[in-house]
Design an enzyme around this catalytic site. Structure first.
Site, PDB file in Angstrom:
ATOM      1  N   GLY A  70     -22.156  56.248  57.372  1.00 48.58           N
ATOM      2  CA  GLY A  70     -22.091  57.352  56.424  1.00 48.58           C
ATOM      3  C   GLY A  70     -20.751  57.462  55.716  1.00 48.58           C
ATOM      4  CB  THR A  71     -17.261  57.218  56.925  1.00 49.55           C
ATOM      5  OG1 THR A  71     -17.458  58.233  57.915  1.00 49.55           O
ATOM      6  CG2 THR A  71     -15.867  57.322  56.342  1.00 49.55           C
ATOM      7  CG  ASN A 151     -21.510  68.187  59.152  1.00 55.63           C
ATOM      8  OD1 ASN A 151     -21.543  68.530  57.980  1.00 55.63           O
ATOM      9  ND2 ASN A 151     -20.382  68.055  59.806  1.00 55.63           N
ATOM     10  CD  GLN A 179     -25.696  65.629  60.715  1.00 60.41           C
ATOM     11  OE1 GLN A 179     -26.724  65.766  61.378  1.00 60.41           O
ATOM     12  NE2 GLN A 179     -24.574  65.148  61.230  1.00 60.41           N
ATOM     13  CB  ALA A 200     -28.415  53.625  61.606  1.00 64.20           C
ATOM     14  CG  HIS A 201     -24.198  57.236  64.270  1.00 65.63           C
ATOM     15  ND1 HIS A 201     -23.679  58.329  64.920  1.00 65.63           N
ATOM     16  CD2 HIS A 201     -23.513  57.123  63.113  1.00 65.63           C
ATOM     17  CE1 HIS A 201     -22.701  58.849  64.186  1.00 65.63           C
ATOM     18  NE2 HIS A 201     -22.581  58.140  63.087  1.00 65.63           N
ATOM     19  CB  CYS A 325     -14.409  64.210  62.008  1.00 64.16           C
ATOM     20  SG  CYS A 325     -15.799  63.132  61.777  1.00 64.16           S
TER      21      CYS A 325
HETATM   22  N1  PLP Z   1     -21.671  62.870  56.465  1.00 65.47           N
HETATM   23  C1  PLP Z   1     -22.135  63.777  57.334  1.00 65.47           C
HETATM   24  C2  PLP Z   1     -22.819  64.993  56.832  1.00 65.47           C
HETATM   25  C3  PLP Z   1     -21.973  63.582  58.711  1.00 65.47           C
HETATM   26  O1  PLP Z   1     -22.438  64.500  59.566  1.00 65.47           O
HETATM   27  C4  PLP Z   1     -21.324  62.405  59.154  1.00 65.47           C
HETATM   28  C5  PLP Z   1     -21.085  62.171  60.606  1.00 65.47           C
HETATM   29  O2  PLP Z   1     -20.640  63.041  61.335  1.00 65.47           O
HETATM   30  C6  PLP Z   1     -20.856  61.485  58.197  1.00 65.47           C
HETATM   31  C7  PLP Z   1     -21.064  61.753  56.873  1.00 65.47           C
HETATM   32  C8  PLP Z   1     -20.170  60.219  58.603  1.00 65.47           C
HETATM   33  O3  PLP Z   1     -21.100  59.266  59.047  1.00 65.47           O
HETATM   34  P1  PLP Z   1     -20.639  58.052  59.977  1.00 65.47           P
HETATM   35  O4  PLP Z   1     -20.351  58.618  61.324  1.00 65.47           O
HETATM   36  O5  PLP Z   1     -21.826  57.123  59.998  1.00 65.47           O
HETATM   37  O6  PLP Z   1     -19.448  57.420  59.340  1.00 65.47           O
END
Ligand code: PLP
Length: 389
Positions: A70-71, A151, A179, A200-201, A325
């Site tokens: 996601g990041t 989230n 989410q 995916a996670h 985070c």
């Molecule tokens: N965006 C949202 C809304 C999230 O909840 C998260 C993960 O906590 C992310 C992005 C980041 O995803 P990833 O952990 O796959 O980098």
């Protein structure tokens, strides 16, 4: 009994995903860019996953770009669109104030490069008001980025309405669906967006795999330069086992979504009702109507959330004070602050997020444990500092 109610941070693998991860790691080691048999085997595994993700999103497989989660997808969406649109004179970005750090900190990085950024505040129910987006978007806006589901509180945002507003001004629309994907229907055509991130996670797939869905014809610059992987949109040898696992997770999420949504929703509602009934001085944060079925965010009057989190952990119950985070920092949640909640409430809120392996027995355990814990912590808080010495 150990209880894991932190599915929004990450989820355990489903058995079928684990099988796919192991099987692909063992049997398919080729480089998907190689022309020989081994390479083509890997490419076939990627194609299968691409189709599963496209089906989940009502997208075309050619629009799926595999990423490391996601990041990266959020970075790619914002930086890739910004780099592509900068020459047109558009140097303004709009996002909601409750985005994940992956979006907020990317905006900050672009602001340091001279981009103008606007964050849209929230209504008290944790929903972005499209009219506030309309007021912020100008002919210089390159991209509007608003998450599909939050989230921390789970609220679902009116993405289709916001996308229409962005498009009226010629801006691109990105949504972070990390989410929502796998939990509720996510249809890229119905949402009317140009770019969509998922990871995916968050739906029982492996960590370090995600996608950015890029609507066909959208102008984007790659952020990772190198080989011609992913139609020259994302360079680097693909993580075939993780992507295959993500494909299985996407296919499973799609078939199970209605039944699982109802099951998990009923568990969440049982948990929420139990907490509100058994623990005095509790309130649910954010809209209870427009939210994903697995999440509830509750504030406990006169209790420090981090202390309650640790007390619960000692009882074998894992929850969260907000996004993974920022937990451990004691920073009050930027989401709850953006909703205008008073400081004591932002500092006394816990997120409970359920999922595939959650059970009624776990819910009942949490409801049984919480009242005494909260009462004890409130009692300690009332005692003067020197008491007991
Ligand atoms: N965006 C949202 C809304 C999230 O909840 C998260 C993960 O906590 C992310 C992005 C980041 O995803 P990833 O952990 O796959 O980098």
């Amino acid at each position: 009994m150990r209880v894991y109610f932190d599915y929004n941070a990450t989820t355990p693998l489903s058995p079928e995903v684990l099988d796919a991860l192991i099987g692909t790691s063992r049997d398919i080691f080729g480089n998907a860019s190689s022309v020989h048999h081994f390479g083509q085997q890997a490419k076939a595994a990627l194609d299968q996953a691409r189709s599963a993700l496209a089906t989940l999103l009502n997208a075309d497989p050619s629009e799926i770009v595999f990423t490391a989660g996601g990041t990266e997808s959020d970075n790619f969406a914002i930086r890739g669109a910004a780099d592509a649109l900068e020459p047109t004179g558009r140097r303004h970005l709009v996002a909601s104030a409750i985005e994940h750090e992956a979006v907020l900190n990317t905006l900050k990085a672009l602001a340091r490069r001279g981009w103008r950024t606007t964050l849209i505040p929230l209504t008290a129910s944790g929903i972005v008001d499209p009219e506030r987006v309309r007021a912020a978007v100008t002919d210089e806006t390159a991209l509007v980025s608003v998450m599909h589901a939050n989230n921390e509180i789970g609220t679902i945002q009116p993405i289709a309405e916001i996308a229409a507003i962005a498009h009226e001004r010629g801006a691109l629309m990105h949504t972070d669906a990390v989410q929502s994907a796998g939990k509720i229907p996510v249809d890229v055509r119905a949402l009317g967006v140009d770019l969509l991130s998922l990871s995916a996670h968050k739906f029982n797939g492996p960590k370090g795999a995600g996608i950015l869905w890029v609507k066909r014809g959208t102008r984007m610059q790659p952020i990772l330069t190198g080989g011609k992987h992913e139609r020259s949109r994302r360079a680097g040898t693909e993580n075939v086992p993780a992507i295959a696992g993500m494909g299985v997770a996407a296919a499973q999420a799609r078939t199970k979504m209605t039944a699982e949504g109802a099951r998990v929703g009923a568990l969440r509602d049982r948990l929420e009702a139990g907490i509100l009934r058994e623990v005095p001085g509790t309130q649910v944060n954010g809209s209870r109507e427009h939210r994903v079925p697995n999440t509830t965010n509750v504030s406990f009057d006169r209790v420090e959330a981090e202390t309650l989190l640790i007390a619960l952990d000692l009882e074998g119950i894992a929850v969260s004070t907000g996004s993974a985070c920022s937990s451990g920092t004691l920073e009050p949640s930027h989401v709850l602050r953006a909703m205008g909640l008073p400081a004591p409430r932002t500092q006394s809120s816990l997120r409970f997020s359920l999922g595939l392996f959650s059970t009624e027995a776990e819910v009942d355990r949490v409801i049984a444990v919480l009242p005494q814990l909260v009462e004890k912590l409130r009692g300690l808080a009332r005692k003067p500092a020197h008491a007991g010495r």
